[in-house]
Design a protein around this motif. Structure first.
Motif, PDB file in Angstrom:
ATOM      1  N   LYS A  84     -17.528  47.925   2.853  1.00 12.28           N
ATOM      2  CA  LYS A  84     -16.899  48.366   4.093  1.00 12.28           C
ATOM      3  C   LYS A  84     -15.480  48.879   3.860  1.00 12.28           C
ATOM      4  O   LYS A  84     -15.063  49.876   4.430  1.00 12.28           O
ATOM      5  CB  LYS A  84     -16.874  47.208   5.090  1.00 12.28           C
ATOM      6  CG  LYS A  84     -16.443  47.676   6.460  1.00 12.28           C
ATOM      7  CD  LYS A  84     -16.428  46.584   7.491  1.00 12.28           C
ATOM      8  CE  LYS A  84     -15.868  47.172   8.782  1.00 12.28           C
ATOM      9  NZ  LYS A  84     -15.333  46.160   9.666  1.00 12.28           N
ATOM     10  N   LEU A 143      -1.683  54.073  -3.471  1.00 12.22           N
ATOM     11  CA  LEU A 143      -0.361  53.644  -2.994  1.00 12.22           C
ATOM     12  C   LEU A 143       0.423  53.002  -4.130  1.00 12.22           C
ATOM     13  O   LEU A 143       1.604  53.295  -4.344  1.00 12.22           O
ATOM     14  CB  LEU A 143      -0.558  52.660  -1.844  1.00 12.22           C
ATOM     15  CG  LEU A 143       0.686  52.095  -1.172  1.00 12.22           C
ATOM     16  CD1 LEU A 143       1.517  53.216  -0.622  1.00 12.22           C
ATOM     17  CD2 LEU A 143       0.281  51.156  -0.063  1.00 12.22           C
ATOM     18  N   MET A 164     -14.336  53.495   8.895  1.00 13.79           N
ATOM     19  CA  MET A 164     -13.014  53.503   8.282  1.00 13.79           C
ATOM     20  C   MET A 164     -12.391  54.889   8.317  1.00 13.79           C
ATOM     21  O   MET A 164     -11.182  55.044   8.380  1.00 13.79           O
ATOM     22  CB  MET A 164     -13.109  53.054   6.820  1.00 13.79           C
ATOM     23  CG  MET A 164     -13.288  51.585   6.659  1.00 13.79           C
ATOM     24  SD  MET A 164     -11.790  50.726   7.060  1.00 13.79           S
ATOM     25  CE  MET A 164     -12.459  49.195   7.628  1.00 13.79           C
ATOM     26  N   LEU A 165     -13.240  55.899   8.220  1.00 10.93           N
ATOM     27  CA  LEU A 165     -12.745  57.249   8.028  1.00 10.93           C
ATOM     28  C   LEU A 165     -13.528  58.188   8.929  1.00 10.93           C
ATOM     29  O   LEU A 165     -14.733  58.024   9.113  1.00 10.93           O
ATOM     30  CB  LEU A 165     -12.943  57.646   6.561  1.00 10.93           C
ATOM     31  CG  LEU A 165     -12.025  58.709   5.992  1.00 10.93           C
ATOM     32  CD1 LEU A 165     -10.598  58.236   6.060  1.00 10.93           C
ATOM     33  CD2 LEU A 165     -12.409  58.983   4.564  1.00 10.93           C
ATOM     34  N   LEU A 207      -5.330  60.778   5.037  1.00 11.61           N
ATOM     35  CA  LEU A 207      -5.899  59.484   5.434  1.00 11.61           C
ATOM     36  C   LEU A 207      -5.461  59.114   6.837  1.00 11.61           C
ATOM     37  O   LEU A 207      -6.244  58.609   7.634  1.00 11.61           O
ATOM     38  CB  LEU A 207      -5.446  58.394   4.464  1.00 11.61           C
ATOM     39  CG  LEU A 207      -6.241  58.245   3.183  1.00 11.61           C
ATOM     40  CD1 LEU A 207      -5.553  57.260   2.268  1.00 11.61           C
ATOM     41  CD2 LEU A 207      -7.637  57.751   3.500  1.00 11.61           C
ATOM     42  N   ALA A 248       1.585  55.660  -6.489  1.00 10.66           N
ATOM     43  CA  ALA A 248       2.760  56.366  -5.954  1.00 10.66           C
ATOM     44  C   ALA A 248       4.005  55.513  -6.139  1.00 10.66           C
ATOM     45  O   ALA A 248       5.060  56.004  -6.562  1.00 10.66           O
ATOM     46  CB  ALA A 248       2.561  56.687  -4.476  1.00 10.66           C
ATOM     47  N   ILE A 253     -12.660  52.538   1.259  1.00  9.57           N
ATOM     48  CA  ILE A 253     -11.632  53.572   1.447  1.00  9.57           C
ATOM     49  C   ILE A 253     -10.220  52.964   1.446  1.00  9.57           C
ATOM     50  O   ILE A 253      -9.366  53.401   0.676  1.00  9.57           O
ATOM     51  CB  ILE A 253     -11.889  54.355   2.760  1.00  9.57           C
ATOM     52  CG1 ILE A 253     -13.187  55.136   2.654  1.00  9.57           C
ATOM     53  CG2 ILE A 253     -10.728  55.265   3.099  1.00  9.57           C
ATOM     54  CD1 ILE A 253     -13.088  56.381   1.827  1.00  9.57           C
ATOM     55  N   PRO A 254      -9.964  51.909   2.249  1.00 10.70           N
ATOM     56  CA  PRO A 254      -8.633  51.294   2.159  1.00 10.70           C
ATOM     57  C   PRO A 254      -8.331  50.770   0.765  1.00 10.70           C
ATOM     58  O   PRO A 254      -7.192  50.841   0.303  1.00 10.70           O
ATOM     59  CB  PRO A 254      -8.706  50.139   3.168  1.00 10.70           C
ATOM     60  CG  PRO A 254      -9.736  50.555   4.122  1.00 10.70           C
ATOM     61  CD  PRO A 254     -10.738  51.339   3.353  1.00 10.70           C
ATOM     62  N   LEU A 256      -2.184  63.278   0.372  1.00  9.80           N
ATOM     63  CA  LEU A 256      -3.374  62.425   0.462  1.00  9.80           C
ATOM     64  C   LEU A 256      -3.171  61.368   1.555  1.00  9.80           C
ATOM     65  O   LEU A 256      -4.075  61.089   2.353  1.00  9.80           O
ATOM     66  CB  LEU A 256      -3.633  61.762  -0.895  1.00  9.80           C
ATOM     67  CG  LEU A 256      -4.883  60.891  -0.979  1.00  9.80           C
ATOM     68  CD1 LEU A 256      -6.125  61.729  -0.789  1.00  9.80           C
ATOM     69  CD2 LEU A 256      -4.949  60.148  -2.292  1.00  9.80           C
ATOM     70  N   THR A 273      -6.620  51.679   7.627  1.00 10.94           N
ATOM     71  CA  THR A 273      -6.477  52.992   7.003  1.00 10.94           C
ATOM     72  C   THR A 273      -5.205  53.680   7.482  1.00 10.94           C
ATOM     73  O   THR A 273      -4.522  54.337   6.698  1.00 10.94           O
ATOM     74  CB  THR A 273      -7.694  53.872   7.327  1.00 10.94           C
ATOM     75  OG1 THR A 273      -8.829  53.050   7.426  1.00 10.94           O
ATOM     76  CG2 THR A 273      -7.907  54.896   6.249  1.00 10.94           C
ATOM     77  N   LEU A 328      -2.318  52.107   5.488  1.00 10.79           N
ATOM     78  CA  LEU A 328      -2.265  52.502   4.075  1.00 10.79           C
ATOM     79  C   LEU A 328      -1.907  53.974   3.946  1.00 10.79           C
ATOM     80  O   LEU A 328      -1.135  54.366   3.073  1.00 10.79           O
ATOM     81  CB  LEU A 328      -3.594  52.199   3.396  1.00 10.79           C
ATOM     82  CG  LEU A 328      -3.801  50.719   3.115  1.00 10.79           C
ATOM     83  CD1 LEU A 328      -5.237  50.442   2.763  1.00 10.79           C
ATOM     84  CD2 LEU A 328      -2.899  50.282   1.984  1.00 10.79           C
ATOM     85  N   LEU A 333       1.255  55.486   2.025  1.00 13.03           N
ATOM     86  CA  LEU A 333       1.012  56.442   0.943  1.00 13.03           C
ATOM     87  C   LEU A 333       1.771  57.739   1.201  1.00 13.03           C
ATOM     88  O   LEU A 333       2.139  58.454   0.282  1.00 13.03           O
ATOM     89  CB  LEU A 333      -0.489  56.706   0.828  1.00 13.03           C
ATOM     90  CG  LEU A 333      -0.972  57.537  -0.344  1.00 13.03           C
ATOM     91  CD1 LEU A 333      -0.374  57.040  -1.630  1.00 13.03           C
ATOM     92  CD2 LEU A 333      -2.472  57.501  -0.427  1.00 13.03           C
ATOM     93  N   ALA A 366      -7.355  53.627  -1.335  1.00 12.65           N
ATOM     94  CA  ALA A 366      -6.055  54.117  -0.851  1.00 12.65           C
ATOM     95  C   ALA A 366      -4.941  53.202  -1.350  1.00 12.65           C
ATOM     96  O   ALA A 366      -3.879  53.683  -1.758  1.00 12.65           O
ATOM     97  CB  ALA A 366      -6.043  54.181   0.671  1.00 12.65           C
TER      98      ALA A 366
END
Lengths: 171, 477
Positions: A143, A154, B67-68, B119, A157, A146-147, B115, B128, B131, B135, A150
């Motif tokens: 689930k 992060l 989520m997306l 998101l 970065a 994606i986070p 990116l 999301t 984050l 980001l 990400a």
């Protein structure tokens, strides 16, 4: 007496006493060591709640990485005169009291009025298994994929950013 | 829940950009000439993202258990980010070499922040959103302070970092309160049951905390104090990046949060919050900008007032407002990127030539640049054939539809004030005698960026219906 209850009392006492010691010590290094002890006690409480993953993360990340970093900084910066921080700065003191009051009222509100309106999960089996490493791993890779990814970017970065800001000189 | 390959095909824009970031990192690390390649690699990446996003505009999909979200409005935002990214890259190729912070990491950080923006625009869950926001923001903080030799850049980075972290604190606290009420962080649940949840005082508190956090990011009035110093202190191409794409990304999240309000055409209790923010931002930005002599600082204040105009649409809270703000954001992005592009060409080392006096008599020395600057200033002021006019027009119309005519009138008043400081630049360029000699190094890629921005401003202004009909179609589905 139930063994779990005994453990709970021990951990709770250690947590409460160590946090009290932490805020009353004059020497910041000793405070930090008490905070580490507090984290261990909290990890024990998490284990009693069957949240192994959080317990492990608590020890590895907080007690292990973050507090060691704190200790390094404290030892390197040689912070001798700690009393000066709050004395003579009334606004900070009042602000701290205000924030503490707000948080206290929130907790009090939740305890007095909130308990009825929040549905806790009645399925004890499910809530017991939800804290295990296996369940969390499965959730992260299905689930929350994606986070999770990400968060990876992060960190990338932040690493690049920290390097470029801290690098001594450029060619 | 099992993922199908189909889901991975649908997030191809994200995958391409992510893979591109890793490839760029390796190119920068392992090749001596890697730095020279990176801008072109980034432009290629952004063009691919734009192409893939165009293909997705008409098919909306909810992916990875909510989520997306791809397609629809997120796809349009991705297109905007990619196009703006290309312009920033073109602008930066020569700029970085000229002004002494020529590091390959600039391109990497820009890609990472894009990116993050994608998101944010596509998020279907508060996790999301958070984050994506970080980001986007963390590369911004670094980019602002990247020129470490410049004191004002360091100051700006510090200020931006502290206030940005403060704003993030608001957002996280708001998310926590909302999670406490809803029991989940799904924005789809939030949208579907918005009017039920919004009876709850704690939910509304959390919601307003999140909106306050994003008001920082869009640089609206009571939360604007970082804007002038940061926009002035940062390198000009970075200012262009932050002021346009950063603002658009923050707006994209506000859209997602307020979907229920926009779709019901009903407005909400939150209308008052936005009406106050809009009025204060517009008037404050326009009035303070009157007395600015530094062009970057003037554009910073104008950016505050533009946030105000867009907040009019948020106060109106209907479908027309959504379309209007989208149009405004696109117009604003290209106008500001063009303006900052020209400033980056004209400014010398250490930002010496960013004062209005450096622009005196520019029309005689650089007729082309002066012409483009005049075009952009007219567009920013909202003179009809350019994109800026239609942006304001659609937003004001939406306010009138929601019975907020007074707000539209304040907007018109503020536009009238703002004409003064925009046209002052034009007057300096065309009707003043040139002062001291300024040195400008020619930079063809930056010229290309300015020309593209000009073309986009004109085409958005001349054919506003093309863009608007796409958005209106998406909203109506």
């Amino acid at each position: 007496m139930n063994f779990e209850l005994l453990l709970f009392i021990v951990f709770a006492l250690v947590a409460a006493v160590s946090s009290l010691m932490m805020i009353t010590r004059k020497n910041a290094v000793i405070s930090a060591v008490f905070l580490v002890l507090n984290f261990f006690a909290l990890a024990g409480l998490y284990l009693l709640l069957n949240a192994q993953f959080i317990a492990v993360v608590q020890i590895i990340v907080y007690a292990g990485a973050i507090m060691v970093l704190f200790l390094f900084v404290l030892m390197l910066l040689n912070t001798g005169k700690e009393e000066a921080i709050l004395h003579g700065k009334k606004p900070i003191k009042y602000f701290a009291i205000f924030i503490a009051a707000v948080v206290f009222l929130q907790v009090a509100y939740l305890l007095v009025f909130g308990s009825g309106s929040f549905t806790s999960n009645p399925d004890i089996e499910a809530s017991l298994s939800s804290g295990t490493v296996e369940t969390i791993g499965r959730e992260i890779y299905t689930k929350y994929i994606i986070p999770f990814e990400a968060a990876g970017f992060l960190l990338l970065a932040a690493t690049i950013g920290a390097l470029i800001l801290a690098k001594k000189k450029f060619e | 829940m099992p993922q199908t390959t189909n889901e991975y095909l649908l997030i191809l824009p994200f995958l391409v950009l992510s893979a591109g970031i890793i490839v760029s990192l390796c190119v920068e690390l392992f090749f001596r000439k890697g730095k020279e390649l990176l801008p072109y690699l980034s432009i290629a990446l952004f063009l691919i993202v734009a192409y893939l996003s165009v293909g997705q505009i008409y098919e909306k999909n909810v992916l990875f258990g909510g989520m997306l979200i791809t397609g629809g409005i997120p796809a349009i935002f991705n297109l905007l980010f990619a196009a703006a990214g290309v312009l920033v890259m073109l602008n930066s190729i020569g700029f970085l070499k000229k002004y002494g912070f020529y590091h390959g990491e600039f391109y990497l950080l820009t890609q990472l922040s894009v990116l993050g923006m994608m998101l944010m625009a596509g998020s279907g869950d508060l996790v999301t959103v958070f984050l994506g926001l970080e980001l986007m923001s963390i590369p911004f903080y670094v980019l602002v302070g990247m020129n470490r030799k410049k004191v004002s850049a360091n100051e700006a980075a510090m200020k931006y970092f502290l206030l940005g972290a403060f704003a993030t604190g608001f957002i996280v606290y708001g998310i926590a309160l909302i999670y406490g009420i809803m029991g989940n962080t799904s924005l789809i649940d939030l949208t579907e049951n918005f009017y039920i949840y919004s009876e709850n005082i704690i939910f509304i508190t959390g919601f307003i905390l999140i909106l306050i956090g994003f008001s920082f990011k869009i640089a609206a009035f009571p939360f604007h104090m970082w804007v002038p110093d940061v926009y002035q202190g940062a390198a000009t191409n970075v200012t262009g990046l932050m002021s346009t794409m950063g603002k658009s990304a923050a707006f994209s999240v506000i859209f997602i949060l307020l979907t229920a309000v926009f779709m019901n055409d009903a407005g909400s209790k939150l209308g008052n919050y936005f009406a106050v923010i809009a009025t204060l931002s517009m008037l404050y930005g326009s009035i303070v900008a009157l007395s600015q002599n530094n062009l970057k600082r003037m554009l910073a204040y104008s950016s505050i007032s533009h946030a105000g105009y867009m907040a009019i649409g948020l106060a109106a809270g209907n479908k027309a407002a959504l379309a209007g703000i989208m149009f405004y954001l696109a117009a604003y992005t290209f106008m500001n990127l063009g303006a900052f592009g020209i400033i980056s060409i004209i400014e010398g080392e250490e930002d010496k030539q960013t004062d209005l006096n450096s622009y005196a008599g520019l029309a005689k020395r650089f007729p082309f640049l002066a012409g483009m600057m005049a075009l952009i200033m007219f567009a920013l002021a909202g003179i009809p054939p350019m994109a800026g006019f239609f942006g304001k027009y659609y937003v004001f119309i939406s306010a009138i539809q929601s019975n907020m005519t007074w707000l539209a009138l304040v907007g018109i008043l503020s536009s009238v004030i703002s004409v003064y400081f925009y046209l002052r630049v034009v007057v300096y360029m065309y009707f003043k005698e040139p002062g001291e000699e300024i040195s400008v190094k020619s930079d063809y890629s930056a010229y290309a960026a300015v020309i593209f921005a000009g073309i986009l401003i004109l085409s958005l202004g001349l054919f506003p219906d093309t863009f608007l009909s796409v958005i209106e179609y998406i909203i109506s589905v």
